[in-house]
Write a protein that holds these residues in place. Structure first.
Motif, PDB file in Angstrom:
ATOM      1  N   VAL A 481       7.495  62.345  31.509  1.00  0.00           N
ATOM      2  CA  VAL A 481       6.602  63.485  31.709  1.00  0.00           C
ATOM      3  C   VAL A 481       6.082  64.005  30.378  1.00  0.00           C
ATOM      4  O   VAL A 481       4.894  64.322  30.235  1.00  0.00           O
ATOM      5  N   SER A 482       6.972  64.097  29.394  1.00  0.00           N
ATOM      6  CA  SER A 482       6.551  64.580  28.077  1.00  0.00           C
ATOM      7  C   SER A 482       5.450  63.701  27.505  1.00  0.00           C
ATOM      8  O   SER A 482       4.429  64.182  27.020  1.00  0.00           O
ATOM      9  N   HIS A 483       5.664  62.391  27.589  1.00  0.00           N
ATOM     10  CA  HIS A 483       4.678  61.479  27.003  1.00  0.00           C
ATOM     11  C   HIS A 483       3.382  61.476  27.793  1.00  0.00           C
ATOM     12  O   HIS A 483       2.288  61.539  27.222  1.00  0.00           O
ATOM     13  N   GLU A 484       3.487  61.430  29.117  1.00  0.00           N
ATOM     14  CA  GLU A 484       2.300  61.307  29.942  1.00  0.00           C
ATOM     15  C   GLU A 484       1.462  62.583  29.969  1.00  0.00           C
ATOM     16  O   GLU A 484       0.257  62.516  30.192  1.00  0.00           O
ATOM     17  N   ILE A 485       2.097  63.745  29.760  1.00  0.00           N
ATOM     18  CA  ILE A 485       1.342  65.003  29.758  1.00  0.00           C
ATOM     19  C   ILE A 485       0.835  65.319  28.362  1.00  0.00           C
ATOM     20  O   ILE A 485      -0.326  65.690  28.163  1.00  0.00           O
ATOM     21  N   ARG A 486       1.682  65.176  27.371  1.00  0.00           N
ATOM     22  CA  ARG A 486       1.302  65.571  26.019  1.00  0.00           C
ATOM     23  C   ARG A 486       0.284  64.611  25.405  1.00  0.00           C
ATOM     24  O   ARG A 486      -0.522  65.016  24.563  1.00  0.00           O
ATOM     25  N   THR A 487       0.330  63.341  25.814  1.00  0.00           N
ATOM     26  CA  THR A 487      -0.640  62.396  25.244  1.00  0.00           C
ATOM     27  C   THR A 487      -2.079  62.756  25.608  1.00  0.00           C
ATOM     28  O   THR A 487      -2.939  62.865  24.722  1.00  0.00           O
ATOM     29  N   PRO A 488      -2.400  62.968  26.878  1.00  0.00           N
ATOM     30  CA  PRO A 488      -3.790  63.408  27.161  1.00  0.00           C
ATOM     31  C   PRO A 488      -4.107  64.796  26.606  1.00  0.00           C
ATOM     32  O   PRO A 488      -5.235  65.063  26.206  1.00  0.00           O
ATOM     33  N   MET A 489      -3.093  65.692  26.558  1.00  0.00           N
ATOM     34  CA  MET A 489      -3.347  67.012  25.991  1.00  0.00           C
ATOM     35  C   MET A 489      -3.663  66.906  24.504  1.00  0.00           C
ATOM     36  O   MET A 489      -4.467  67.678  23.974  1.00  0.00           O
ATOM     37  N   ASN A 490      -3.035  65.946  23.845  1.00  0.00           N
ATOM     38  CA  ASN A 490      -3.364  65.727  22.442  1.00  0.00           C
ATOM     39  C   ASN A 490      -4.821  65.331  22.298  1.00  0.00           C
ATOM     40  O   ASN A 490      -5.533  65.807  21.408  1.00  0.00           O
ATOM     41  N   GLY A 491      -5.295  64.453  23.215  1.00  0.00           N
ATOM     42  CA  GLY A 491      -6.705  64.071  23.164  1.00  0.00           C
ATOM     43  C   GLY A 491      -7.626  65.228  23.470  1.00  0.00           C
ATOM     44  O   GLY A 491      -8.672  65.408  22.810  1.00  0.00           O
ATOM     45  N   VAL A 492      -7.272  66.056  24.468  1.00  0.00           N
ATOM     46  CA  VAL A 492      -8.116  67.206  24.831  1.00  0.00           C
ATOM     47  C   VAL A 492      -8.241  68.173  23.661  1.00  0.00           C
ATOM     48  O   VAL A 492      -9.351  68.583  23.267  1.00  0.00           O
ATOM     49  N   LYS A 520      -3.529  75.071  24.561  1.00  0.00           N
ATOM     50  CA  LYS A 520      -2.346  75.438  23.783  1.00  0.00           C
ATOM     51  C   LYS A 520      -1.315  76.164  24.639  1.00  0.00           C
ATOM     52  O   LYS A 520      -0.099  75.992  24.468  1.00  0.00           O
ATOM     53  N   ALA A 521      -1.795  77.005  25.571  1.00  0.00           N
ATOM     54  CA  ALA A 521      -0.849  77.689  26.473  1.00  0.00           C
ATOM     55  C   ALA A 521      -0.115  76.682  27.347  1.00  0.00           C
ATOM     56  O   ALA A 521       1.093  76.802  27.586  1.00  0.00           O
ATOM     57  N   LEU A 522      -0.840  75.656  27.808  1.00  0.00           N
ATOM     58  CA  LEU A 522      -0.193  74.631  28.631  1.00  0.00           C
ATOM     59  C   LEU A 522       0.825  73.849  27.804  1.00  0.00           C
ATOM     60  O   LEU A 522       1.938  73.560  28.279  1.00  0.00           O
ATOM     61  N   VAL A 523       0.476  73.520  26.562  1.00  0.00           N
ATOM     62  CA  VAL A 523       1.422  72.804  25.703  1.00  0.00           C
ATOM     63  C   VAL A 523       2.655  73.664  25.424  1.00  0.00           C
ATOM     64  O   VAL A 523       3.793  73.180  25.416  1.00  0.00           O
ATOM     65  N   SER A 524       2.433  74.969  25.202  1.00  0.00           N
ATOM     66  CA  SER A 524       3.563  75.867  24.966  1.00  0.00           C
ATOM     67  C   SER A 524       4.488  75.927  26.182  1.00  0.00           C
ATOM     68  O   SER A 524       5.716  75.913  26.050  1.00  0.00           O
ATOM     69  N   LEU A 525       3.882  75.957  27.388  1.00  0.00           N
ATOM     70  CA  LEU A 525       4.691  75.971  28.603  1.00  0.00           C
ATOM     71  C   LEU A 525       5.484  74.671  28.742  1.00  0.00           C
ATOM     72  O   LEU A 525       6.679  74.688  29.080  1.00  0.00           O
ATOM     73  N   ILE A 526       4.847  73.565  28.442  1.00  0.00           N
ATOM     74  CA  ILE A 526       5.559  72.278  28.517  1.00  0.00           C
ATOM     75  C   ILE A 526       6.714  72.252  27.529  1.00  0.00           C
ATOM     76  O   ILE A 526       7.822  71.800  27.849  1.00  0.00           O
ATOM     77  N   ASN A 527       6.466  72.739  26.319  1.00  0.00           N
ATOM     78  CA  ASN A 527       7.533  72.761  25.315  1.00  0.00           C
ATOM     79  C   ASN A 527       8.714  73.599  25.765  1.00  0.00           C
ATOM     80  O   ASN A 527       9.877  73.227  25.571  1.00  0.00           O
ATOM     81  N   GLU A 528       8.428  74.764  26.366  1.00  0.00           N
ATOM     82  CA  GLU A 528       9.520  75.630  26.808  1.00  0.00           C
ATOM     83  C   GLU A 528      10.341  74.971  27.918  1.00  0.00           C
ATOM     84  O   GLU A 528      11.576  75.032  27.910  1.00  0.00           O
ATOM     85  N   VAL A 529       9.658  74.371  28.870  1.00  0.00           N
ATOM     86  CA  VAL A 529      10.385  73.716  29.961  1.00  0.00           C
ATOM     87  C   VAL A 529      11.222  72.559  29.429  1.00  0.00           C
ATOM     88  O   VAL A 529      12.390  72.366  29.815  1.00  0.00           O
ATOM     89  N   LEU A 530      10.667  71.775  28.518  1.00  0.00           N
ATOM     90  CA  LEU A 530      11.415  70.659  27.949  1.00  0.00           C
ATOM     91  C   LEU A 530      12.587  71.156  27.105  1.00  0.00           C
ATOM     92  O   LEU A 530      13.673  70.562  27.119  1.00  0.00           O
ATOM     93  N   ASP A 531      12.378  72.223  26.359  1.00  0.00           N
ATOM     94  CA  ASP A 531      13.496  72.792  25.591  1.00  0.00           C
ATOM     95  C   ASP A 531      14.609  73.257  26.502  1.00  0.00           C
ATOM     96  O   ASP A 531      15.799  73.041  26.221  1.00  0.00           O
ATOM     97  N   GLN A 532      14.254  73.915  27.597  1.00  0.00           N
ATOM     98  CA  GLN A 532      15.272  74.376  28.539  1.00  0.00           C
ATOM     99  C   GLN A 532      16.035  73.188  29.121  1.00  0.00           C
ATOM    100  O   GLN A 532      17.265  73.228  29.279  1.00  0.00           O
TER     101      GLN A 532
END
Length: 1069
Positions: A481-492, A520-532
């Motif tokens: 999930v981290s790779h598949e979500i963050r990779t397109p977000m990096n492109g966006v 950036k808000a979506l990336v921050s949310l992903i980071n928080e969920v992954l950290d948890q």
């Protein structure tokens, strides 16, 4: 399960050791048991040896039923137990183990019979053990009674002996008196009347004597003259002492004269109580004669055997002392003593009265029976006091010494009453028996449940395997999930950033900024969920790198400066000057904690201030009053705040319940820096009913909170876990409508304490920015005008970071006076808080005009501190404005522009400096990524500054393009790629470089052909969206030189490249 098995093994071990190895155990203990050891030591030794036998010979019987179960159960044992089990298996082997399994646990029937036998044996052992305990405790009680009886008997014997010795000393003193005043005087100074009167008056000194008498020595040749002189005839002492006679029936004339013999000892002086013995010859009686002869030969007091005293009919003894003519030496012979004898002084002692008086003095302790015996003849002891008692019960004998070595006396004591029943011993042994029976019952119940527990254990093992599989699947899912979500977000986000660099109108720019903020808000949310998720799985680890704490907090202030200005609230940071400039720790996680706390404060604060303070913990421990002002006049904005001391009152370091530094940290305590950080706000506060669940994940104070302010509710939960990883604590205090203060502690290492050369170089690189800023203003002096001490302290802190000396003034009058009157200190900068500026407009204009018209070359420059751009109007009369929140880089840029000093183009938050553009210009960089969008983002970011970028879509192609020799200066490598990932590609590239460098060293390859490069090593920086598996340590292990997590900002990419190329440039020089 483990407790039940342990109880079973313990009981069986005790049974097997007691029944099978009892004789061996006893012999071993006897060999090691010293003679002086107590029964308690013996019992403890038995127990220890039995436990040891159980551990080393019986523990495997249940826990090693078969190899598969052992391997399963080993997961629940400690590391130390696993080591013992492995050692045992190596020593004795599996065959020996299997033999015991079949011997003890062959079937369920054997196990049932075995349990029944163990239970019966345990019951019998319990009964025998309780009887042994009763015998042992009762023997202790008997020994205590014996000790008590011995103490009481010895006390009475000692008192009797002391009192007798006192009386004996007075009798001896009386013999000296007779020798001095009767024999040494001529004529004698003593007669019968004088002697009787003196002895009667001094009888109190001899309370134990019935009377005293003096007999003179008379030779046969002197008898006639002596009898004429005395006027009476010397009488024979026949059976006088053995036949008690009343005094008024006594008639001396009835006694026959003493028979003719060599010498006589007639009594010439006697106390009135025994005056009837006057004229009797003491040598005419057998026992008296023996006493007299022994006394004059020995020169000491001599005691007679017990006899019945006249009149009183009580048992008594006579103490006899010889009276000599002259002083004799201590070593005089018996003949010399006999020749020098003048007479004999005797004292009669009433032994029964003496003992009765003694026992009367101890009337409160009359719990024993006392008997006194003359044991000179051991076979026929003579009772002197007491009644003859049959020899039953405890008896103690205390010897008595009355001064006569020839005669022996002793005191025998017994208790009056029989001892009571030993209820304590009975109850104790019965209690042990009850406990043992309860243990037997527990054993019985345990064995009945073992079958069910083993079934449950097998089910638990199956569930455990399922949980492990699920945990692995969860980790893989998070990675995917981290790779598949963050990779397109990096492109966006990358494309949006590139779009911002094009020509857009105002509306288009607003759309792009909105899209960037949402991404950036979506990336921050992903980071928080992954950290948890990482925290829950225990996979979150901290880095240990050098960082500048003040720069980190400046960056966090930059994130919230826009929101603070929009809300027109004060936002400030103050760091104590005792906090080191450089620390070693995880700056990213520290930034995350501060960002979460400040983000909540910004979210819930509409007026007032947000104030972040950092101190050393020892500062607060030394002075608990550090920055704890709560009155409005002593706060940052003038609004009331909560007492921050209540936020740390539960910390262990303040309650002294725990160590100040955690023991798991390897550096010494002198290198550890324990910080305490507080984030104070004047927001709406936390409702009291919600304060107990503040740190609960995904929990918010109410349904309206998420609608009004947004958020997921896991920021504080993550912050608490991160603080725990930093070996710190977190707490808070909040009051509705007043505000909240969150305080936490964190432990870092002092970055200035390490002398390592490489780390010192990194230290210098980190400090170079602050040093370059402060060097431009070093030596200047600034005057800060602010009516609030706390806010003025913050301004002073930021100016001192630039090397500026600061003077303080509370209002414009004081500042005007300071400037007008002149001072030894030259003021270069005047900074006025907006609140002081608008308070008196006339004085403000006067100060501005005075400074504007001052044509001196060192005229001070005037600045105004503002919270919001909308709060002032631009006019020629107003000074230069510095926007808050204050940061060192922003303040330096404002002062540079206004005062014309330093490099005006060196702005931290703007475009990178020209040196960076020159550094990247013409560099050949290879970007390896299987995603075309990410290729475009990285390539566009690098091309913007003149780099020549080549892209490759796989690791295999990258290896082909980097085959030596090549012309690339750096490579950005994605980690997760099909066919060949970035780790494997990097290892192959490093192998190629290593082989090629060895060929150069061996001279197999000419350096001139290959661009005159002696050592080939292309910088490889990792790019990945997998924040779980792609860690910094893995990248370094496979040979990469750096690490960049996607999605990344373009500026982050620039800094990585600039940092690396700077290090390469420095190495090539």
């Amino acid at each position: 399960m483990r407790l039940l098995q342990a109880a079973t093994i313990i009981v069986f071990a005790l049974y097997s050791v007691c029944v099978q190895d009892f004789q061996v155990t006893t012999k071993l203990i006897h060999l090691q048991h010293p003679p002086e050891a107590t029964p308690e030591d013996f019992m403890v030794g038995c127990l220890i040896l039995m436990i040891c036998c159980w551990i080393f010979s019986e523990i495997h019987m249940i826990w090693f039923i078969d190899g598969e179960v052992m391997e399963q159960k080993a997961d629940f044992l400690s590391d130390r137990m696993k080591i013992w089990f492995k050692l045992w298996e190596k020593l004795f082997g599996r065959e020996w183990r299997i033999y015991h399994y079949h011997q003890y646990i062959e079937s369920k029937k054997v196990r049932k019979n075995w349990c029944r036998n163990v239970l019966v044996a345990w019951m019998l052992t319990s009964i025998l053990g309780s009887l042994s305990i009763f015998w042992y405790l009762n023997s202790l009680t008997v020994e205590k009674r014996k000790e008590t009886l011995a103490s009481m008997c010895d006390e009475r014997a000692r008192m009797l002996q002391d009192q007798f010795n006192v009386s004996m000393n007075h009798v001896q003193a009386l013999s000296i008196l007779v020798s001095t005043f009767h024999h040494a005087k001529n004529p004698s100074a003593i007669d019968q009347m004088t002697f009787a009167r003196y002895t009667e008056r001094t009888a109190f000194e001899r309370p134990l004597t019935s009377g005293v008498a003096y007999a003179v020595r008379v030779l046969h040749s002197e008898r006639e003259q002596f009898e004429k002189q005395q006027g009476w005839t010397i009488k024979q002492m026949d059976t006088q002492e053995q036949s008690p006679v009343r005094e008024d029936d006594f008639a001396a004339e009835t006694y026959a004269p003493s028979p003719i013999q060599d010498e006589y000892a007639p009594v010439i002086f006697a106390q009135d109580t025994v005056k009837h013995v006057v004229s009797f010859d003491m040598l005419s009686g057998k026992e008296d004669r023996d006493n007299v002869l022994r006394a004059r030969a020995s020169g000491k007091g001599v005691l007679s055997p017990p006899f019945r005293l006249l009149k009183s009919n009580r048992l008594g003894v006579i103490l006899t002392f010889a009276v000599y003519k002259l002083e004799l030496p201590s070593n005089a012979t018996p003949n010399e003593r006999i020749q020098a004898t003048d007479g004999y002084l005797g004292g009669i002692f009433d032994i029964e009265s003496l003992v009765e008086k003694l026992l009367h003095q101890l009337a409160s302790k009359q719990t024993i029976v006392v008997n006194v015996y003359d044991t000179t003849n051991a076979s026929d002891a003579i009772s002197m006091y007491g009644f003859n008692v049959s020899n039953n019960g405890i008896c103690h004998i205390s010897p008595l010494n009355f001064g006569d070595p020839f005669r022996k006396h002793e005191m025998r004591c017994r208790f009056k009453h029989k001892p009571p029943l030993p209820w304590l011993e009975i109850l104790s042994s019965f209690g042990v028996l009850v406990i043992a029976l309860l243990i037997g019952y527990i054993f019985y119940a345990t064995m009945n449940r073992i079958a069910k527990v083993e079934d449950d254990y097998r089910k638990m093992e199956e569930l455990k395997k399922q949980a492990e599989v699920a945990d692995v699947a969860k980790s893989q899912f998070l990675a995917t999930v981290s790779h598949e979500i963050r990779t397109p977000m990096n492109g966006v986000l990358g494309m949006l950033q590139m779009l911002m660099d094009t020509d857009l109108d105002i509306t288009q720019q607003d759309y792009v900024r909105t899209a960037q903020a949402s991404g950036k808000a979506l990336v921050s949310l992903i980071n928080e969920v992954l950290d948890q998720a990482k925290i829950e799985s225990g996979k979150l680890e901290l880095e240990a790198v050098r960082f500048n704490l003040r720069a980190v907090l400046d960056d966090v202030l930059s994130l919230f400066s826009g929101k603070a200005q929009d809300k027109r609230i004060e936002l400030a940071v103050y760091i104590s000057d005792q906090v080191p400039e450089i620390l070693i720790g995880d700056p990213g996680r520290f930034r995350q904690i501060i960002t979460n706390l400040m983000g909540n404060s910004i979210k819930f604060t509409d007026k007032g201030h947000i104030f972040v303070t950092v101190h050393l913990l020892k500062e607060v421990l030394a002075s608990i009053e550090v920055e704890t002002e709560t009155s409005p006049l002593k706060t940052l904005s003038g609004s009331p705040v909560v007492d921050k001391r209540r936020s740390w009152e539960s910390f262990k370091v303040f309650n002294q319940d725990g160590p100040l530094f955690h023991p798991s940290y390897s550096p010494t305590s002198s290198e550890l820096i324990n910080l305490i950080i507080s984030v104070e706000d004047t927001g709406v506060g936390i409702p009291r009913e919600a304060q107990s669940r503040v740190f609960t994940p995904f929990m918010q104070f109410g349904p309206s909170i998420s609608r009004i302010h947004g958020g997921t509710g896991i920021g504080l939960s993550i912050s608490k876990c991160l603080v725990g990883l930093m070996k710190g604590e977190i707490g808070f205090v909040s009051e509705p409508q007043i505000g909240s203060t969150f305080t936490f502690t964190a432990i870092f290492t002092d970055g200035c304490a390490d002398s390592n050369e490489y780390k010192n170089q990194q230290h210098q690189k980190i400090k170079c920015q602050s040093d370059s800023l402060s060097s431009e203003f070093r030596g200047m002096t600034a005057l800060v005008v602010d009516p609030r001490p706390v806010r003025a302290k913050v301004t002073k802190y930021h100016l001192q970071r630039l090397g500026i000396h600061v003077e303080m003034a509370t209002d414009l009058n004081q500042a005007f006076s300071f400037i007008s009157t002149g001072s030894e200190v030259t003021i270069n900068i005047v900074i006025v808080e907006n609140e002081a500026w608008i308070e008196d407009s006339s004085l403000s204009s006067l100060l501005a005009n005075k400074l504007r018209k001052d044509d001196r070359p060192d005229c001070p420059e005037l600045f105004l501190l503002e919270n919001s751009v909308c709060s002032y109007k631009i006019s020629a009369a107003r000074p230069t404005v510095i926007m808050k929140p204050l940061r060192a880089s922003m303040m330096a840029a404002s002062l540079q522009r206004a005062m014309g000093v330093g490099n005006k183009g060196n702005c931290r938050n703007g475009e990178p400096p020209l040196s960076l553009r020159h550094l990247l210009h013409g560099k050949q960089i290879l970007v390896v990524d299987d995603n075309l969008v990410n290729q475009k983002v990285a390539a566009g970011a690098l091309k913007k500054y003149g780099a020549q970028v080549t892209c490759a879509e796989s690791g295999k192609k990258a290896i082909t393009m980097l085959k030596l020799p090549h012309y690339f200066d750096a490579c950005f490598m994605d980690i997760q790629m099909p066919e060949m990932d970035g780790f494997e590609a990097t290892r192959l590239i490093r192998d190629m470089e290593r082989e090629f460098n060895n060929s150069i060293l061996l001279g197999e390859v000419s350096v001139d052909v290959y661009r005159n490069i002696m050592h080939w090593h292309i910088p490889i920086l990792a790019m990945t969206a997998d924040v779980i598996q792609a860690t910094h340590e893995e990248c370094l292990r496979c040979g990469m030189d750096g690490y960049v997590s996607k999605p990344f900002e373009a500026e982050q990419l620039y800094r990585e490249v600039a940092r690396f190329f700077k290090s390469v440039a420095s190495e090539s020089q």
